[in-house]
Every structure is written in C-alpha cells, then in structure tokens.
Design a protein around this motif. Structure first.
Motif, PDB file in Angstrom:
ATOM      1  N   GLU A 327     -32.938   5.683  22.197  1.00 20.85           N
ATOM      2  CA  GLU A 327     -33.211   6.735  23.264  1.00 20.85           C
ATOM      3  C   GLU A 327     -33.104   8.175  22.284  1.00 20.85           C
ATOM      4  N   LEU A 328     -32.467   8.196  21.323  1.00 19.18           N
ATOM      5  CA  LEU A 328     -32.448   9.357  20.470  1.00 19.18           C
ATOM      6  C   LEU A 328     -33.663   9.545  19.791  1.00 19.18           C
ATOM      7  N   LEU A 329     -34.224   8.503  19.400  1.00 20.28           N
ATOM      8  CA  LEU A 329     -35.689   8.533  18.568  1.00 20.28           C
ATOM      9  C   LEU A 329     -36.823   9.116  19.687  1.00 20.28           C
ATOM     10  N   ALA A 330     -36.508   8.303  20.803  1.00 16.70           N
ATOM     11  CA  ALA A 330     -37.467   8.685  22.049  1.00 16.70           C
ATOM     12  C   ALA A 330     -37.509   9.925  22.322  1.00 16.70           C
ATOM     13  N   ALA A 331     -36.187  10.763  22.113  1.00 19.12           N
ATOM     14  CA  ALA A 331     -36.208  12.147  22.396  1.00 19.12           C
ATOM     15  C   ALA A 331     -36.698  13.100  21.258  1.00 19.12           C
ATOM     16  N   GLY A 332     -37.130  12.437  20.077  1.00 21.93           N
ATOM     17  CA  GLY A 332     -37.455  13.226  18.992  1.00 21.93           C
ATOM     18  C   GLY A 332     -36.363  13.551  18.063  1.00 21.93           C
ATOM     19  N   VAL A 333     -35.240  12.895  18.188  1.00 26.45           N
ATOM     20  CA  VAL A 333     -34.069  13.144  17.180  1.00 26.45           C
ATOM     21  C   VAL A 333     -34.154  12.571  15.821  1.00 26.45           C
ATOM     22  N   PRO A 334     -34.250  13.175  14.747  1.00 21.72           N
ATOM     23  CA  PRO A 334     -34.101  12.443  13.688  1.00 21.72           C
ATOM     24  C   PRO A 334     -33.187  11.385  13.348  1.00 21.72           C
ATOM     25  N   ILE A 335     -33.534  10.151  13.006  1.00 27.47           N
ATOM     26  CA  ILE A 335     -32.338   9.298  12.496  1.00 27.47           C
ATOM     27  C   ILE A 335     -32.235   8.711  11.288  1.00 27.47           C
ATOM     28  N   ALA A 336     -31.149   8.918  10.598  1.00 29.12           N
ATOM     29  CA  ALA A 336     -31.017   8.555   9.413  1.00 29.12           C
ATOM     30  C   ALA A 336     -29.926   7.297   9.422  1.00 29.12           C
ATOM     31  N   ILE A 337     -30.042   6.650   8.444  1.00 31.38           N
ATOM     32  CA  ILE A 337     -29.005   5.357   8.274  1.00 31.38           C
ATOM     33  C   ILE A 337     -28.374   5.416   6.942  1.00 31.38           C
ATOM     34  N   GLY A 338     -26.919   5.249   7.090  1.00 30.52           N
ATOM     35  CA  GLY A 338     -26.071   5.513   5.839  1.00 30.52           C
ATOM     36  C   GLY A 338     -25.180   4.349   5.911  1.00 30.52           C
ATOM     37  N   GLY A 339     -24.624   3.996   4.604  1.00 31.11           N
ATOM     38  CA  GLY A 339     -23.921   2.774   4.272  1.00 31.11           C
ATOM     39  C   GLY A 339     -22.523   3.092   4.566  1.00 31.11           C
ATOM     40  N   ASP A 340     -21.885   4.535   4.778  1.00 25.20           N
ATOM     41  CA  ASP A 340     -20.539   4.640   5.161  1.00 25.20           C
ATOM     42  C   ASP A 340     -19.300   4.148   4.132  1.00 25.20           C
ATOM     43  N   ASN A 341     -18.453   3.646   4.623  1.00 28.23           N
ATOM     44  CA  ASN A 341     -17.336   3.187   3.889  1.00 28.23           C
ATOM     45  C   ASN A 341     -17.712   1.984   3.065  1.00 28.23           C
ATOM     46  N   CYS A 342     -17.212   1.835   1.890  1.00 30.24           N
ATOM     47  CA  CYS A 342     -17.055   0.761   1.239  1.00 30.24           C
ATOM     48  C   CYS A 342     -15.856   0.173   0.447  1.00 30.24           C
ATOM     49  N   ARG A 343     -15.351  -0.872   0.712  1.00 29.44           N
ATOM     50  CA  ARG A 343     -14.201  -1.592   0.190  1.00 29.44           C
ATOM     51  C   ARG A 343     -13.153  -0.438   0.139  1.00 29.44           C
ATOM     52  N   ASP A 344     -12.641  -0.197   1.243  1.00 29.14           N
ATOM     53  CA  ASP A 344     -11.629   0.790   1.462  1.00 29.14           C
ATOM     54  C   ASP A 344     -10.689   0.512   2.766  1.00 29.14           C
TER      55      ASP A 344
END
Length: 446
Positions: A327-344
C-alpha cells in the motif's frame, strides 16, 4: 559453460565483463538498443578500468581485450546497501540471552550496554563490518544508541571505523535515543555531535515503556521539538516507529503531520512502522497518502520483525509483523529494506548479508512478480535516502564495486543462497573470508 568458481577476475589492468545480466533498476539511464528480458534485466558488456566502470554497452558491442570474461548471462549486481542496522549492539551472543520479545530485547540491551567499552565495541563492530564486506555490502547506515553516558565512546569507535573502512564499506551513523531525551540539554548536544560527525538524527516513538499511547499531546509536542532541533543543525532524520502490535500506539500519521506542520526540510526515514498493517484499510490508505505528501520514506526490516512480533507463549503468531509495504508503494512512498539487528538481544540470528535479507524479505512481504521494485530497495532507493553516491547502482565512472552470481535469472537467484557469489571491490576480487566466530570468544569471555 565456464563454472562460476573458475572465473578469474584480473587484479590489474582493464577488462570487460561480457554478457553480464543486470537488473535495469540499477542503471540511472536509458540506452538505445538495450532490451530488457521478462525479469527486467538487460544483457550488457561492463568495461572495467582503473578500478572504475569505464563503460556500459549492449552485450557484444564493447571492444575486445585480453582480460575479458564472458559471464554467459550470469547476474551482476552492484554491492548493496544496508539502510538500517545496529552495529553497536551486534555480536553479543551468547553474552546476551534473547527471549524473543520486544521487552526482553530492550532489557537485554540495557544490561549489555554496561559492557560497551571502546575495545569491546570496536571488536564487535569490526566483526560485523567484515561479515558485511565479504557478503557484498558496500554501504551501511548504522544506528548507535546515543544515551549521554555511552554516546562519546560509541561515536568515537564509529568515526575510527568509518575512516578505516573508507573505500570498502561507506559508513553513516544515526544518533538514536527516545524522543523524550530531546527535552533535556543532551538532546541538543547530541544533535551537534551528530552534525559534526556528518550523521543523521534518530528518535524512537515506540510505545515500549515511554508512552501510554502514541496519540497524545505529549508525542505531538515532542515531534515538533525533535524536528526543530534536527532542522537547526541541518540534519536528516531516521526514526524507529510503531514497533508494536498495539493498533492504538500508532504514531506514523502524527510524524507526517509534524513534518508538514513544521516545514522540516531534511529527509525523513521512518523505520519499521509495523502496526500500520493492523489498522483498517481506510486508515492504511490515508496514512500512506499522508506519508507521500510529507515526503517520508519507509524502511522495512522483515527478518527480525517476523521473529519478534506477535510472539506469545504456546501460540503460533497470527500475523507477519511487517508494515503495509504494498500500500505504501502504491501511494508513491519510497521503500528501503534493511537488515536491522544481528546476533544481539533483539535478534539472535543474521550475518549482515543483504542477499539473505533480500531473499527472506521477498517471501515474507510477497514482493515478487515482478521482483525489480524490491531490488531497488537494497540499491538505488536506499542510496538516494542516505546519499550514498555511486553505491547500489551501476554507473559509468563509478567505482567498480560489484557482485557476480552464478544465477542467470532472478528465479535461479531466489532459489539458492548464492554462497558462491564473487564480490569485487574497485575492480579487484575480494578474497577476505567471513570471520570466524571464535575470534569473538575473548571479547565475550567465552
């Protein structure tokens, strides 16, 4: 066909990667005669010289050379961007013992932070960077917990590593504290320190011990103060937003309204936003349109969110714990993908591998058919948000930082872990191995 493992990348001189199959989203141009296949990929010849991409031409048209490599249609991507991770928290397993809950992650991090000396942080953050580099990550935006007592150490270590890794992994940091901290003098001091370090200002609106609910006058006032402080230092902002399964703790529309109300000029990235998916359809649509109007981009981190969200003892989770990406993409909102936390303390898994993160994100979020919009989220979209020039794209004149895959199609790419990938930095093959976990034993006192 030459086996992928047998490809030889020259360490000096000029060469051409012939018949390289590149997703067109990684290009920032259109080229006459450059056709795309059903995956949205184009066959090209990539000329490499002096550590840079010297030219891009339709396959079969580049001038031949003695060091040329025929990839026979294998995929070539640029090195990728992790727009959202936490290098300062990472690599503390088994020193920290996660319980898989949001509150447990917060408590575990608070306890572990007491051990964050300069030497401890440098060793753990360096380990994470070595993992990322070996996997083909070319740029990272890391959040740094920036409470007054630990921020000087965290930012000193970050600046050291940013300089040390220049040319291999570009680093950018976010000074992260709860929004309530901006009521104190430290909030403005932090903003000054972030500006001096060419960083980004962060704030959390999450209802984890700070607010009874997001929709209150306190949060509205805090958002105005936060954007005023960031604006005074000319900073972009990157916020942790709505990391809960409580639909009432919903702050994303308030953030968008604050951006519009204050006239904030910097870039705004809202991370997580998972309980947007728990709102009714009309609210989701209205919020997506409001974010687009305010110029807000959203980063999604499906891997740890699937692990954390909707976890209740003895019960299978009922929702995926991710935001309303479609829905965000359809509205024209840029979407980035992140890795976030790692072994914590928040997430005990991961290896700073954006290929693994991407493959998991596609499946969790159903970002396929076509795949190319999702691919942009770990390349050009993240590059634009963070200002990583030349990273996450394949551009003539840019540094030749590339990943060569054995896969010839995006389906082949998605079906295997791509553990045989070849990473190239400045035109030369990266031979650094993924570090051994035993190296952390002394740091973690195992």
């Amino acid at each position: 066909m030459t086996q992928h493992k047998d490809l030889r990348i020259p360490n000096t001189g000029a060469y051409v990667l012939r018949r390289a199959r590149v997703p067109a989203v990684f290009f920032d141009f259109t080229m006459p005669g450059l056709a795309q296949d059903s995956d949205g990929c184009a066959l090209v010849d990539l000329a490499i010289a002096g550590g840079k991409i010297a030219g891009i031409a339709p396959a079969g048209t580049a001038a031949p050379g003695p060091g040329d490599i025929d990839l026979e249609g294998r995929l070539v991507w640029p090195t990728l961007i992790d727009i959202h991770t936490h290098l300062d928290k990472g690599q503390v397993i088994p020193r920290a013992i996660p319980d898989g809950t949001l509150d447990g992650g917060a408590i575990g991090t608070f306890e572990d932070r007491k051990r964050w000396t300069h030497a401890d942080m440098r060793a753990r953050m360096s380990f994470g960077l070595r993992c990322a580099y070996a996997h083909g990550v070319g740029a990272i935006r890391t959040h740094l917990d920036s409470q007054e007592e630990n921020a000087p150490t965290s930012w000193d270590v970050f600046r050291e590593l940013r300089d040390e890794w220049a040319g291999r992994v570009d680093l950018q940091a976010v000074g992260l504290v709860p929004l309530t901290f901006f009521r104190k003098p430290w909030g403005r001091d932090l903003a000054k320190m972030v500006a001096e370090s060419k960083g980004v200002l962060g704030g959390t609106t999450d209802a984890i011990g700070y607010y009874d609910g997001a929709r209150n006058d306190e949060l509205v006032a805090l958002l105005d103060l936060f954007f005023e402080i960031a604006g005074a230092q000319g900073l972009d902002v990157d916020m942790h937003v709505d990391q809960s399964d409580d639909p009432a703790a919903f702050s994303l529309p308030l953030i968008a309204e604050a951006v519009l109300r204050t006239g904030f000029k910097g870039k705004v990235l809202a991370g997580h936003c998972v309980n947007l998916a728990l709102q009714d359809e009309a609210t989701i649509q209205r919020t997506a349109e409001l974010c687009a109007k305010a110029g807000i981009a959203v980063s999604t981190m499906p891997t740890p969110m699937v692990y954390l969200q909707d976890r209740k003892p003895g019960r299978t989770p009922r929702w995926r714990g991710v935001t309303a990406v479609g829905e965000l993409l359809a509205a024209g909102v840029p979407i980035a993908i992140g890795g976030d936390n790692c072994r914590d303390a928040w997430f005990p898994y991961g290896d700073h591998d954006m290929i693994d993160t991407f493959q998991q994100s596609v499946r969790v979020l159903q970002l396929d058919h076509p795949l190319t919009p999702a691919i942009a989220g770990i390349g050009p979209v993240s590059a634009k948000i963070a200002g990583f020039a030349g990273t996450g794209r394949i551009v003539a004149g840019a540094k030749a930082d590339l990943i060569l895959f054995a896969a010839r199609t995006l389906n082949e790419f998605m079906c295997r872990p791509q553990s045989d990938r070849i990473v190239v930095n400045a035109g030369c093959r990266v031979t650094d191995p993924v570090p051994d976990y035993a190296e952390l034993d002394a740091v973690l006192a195992i």
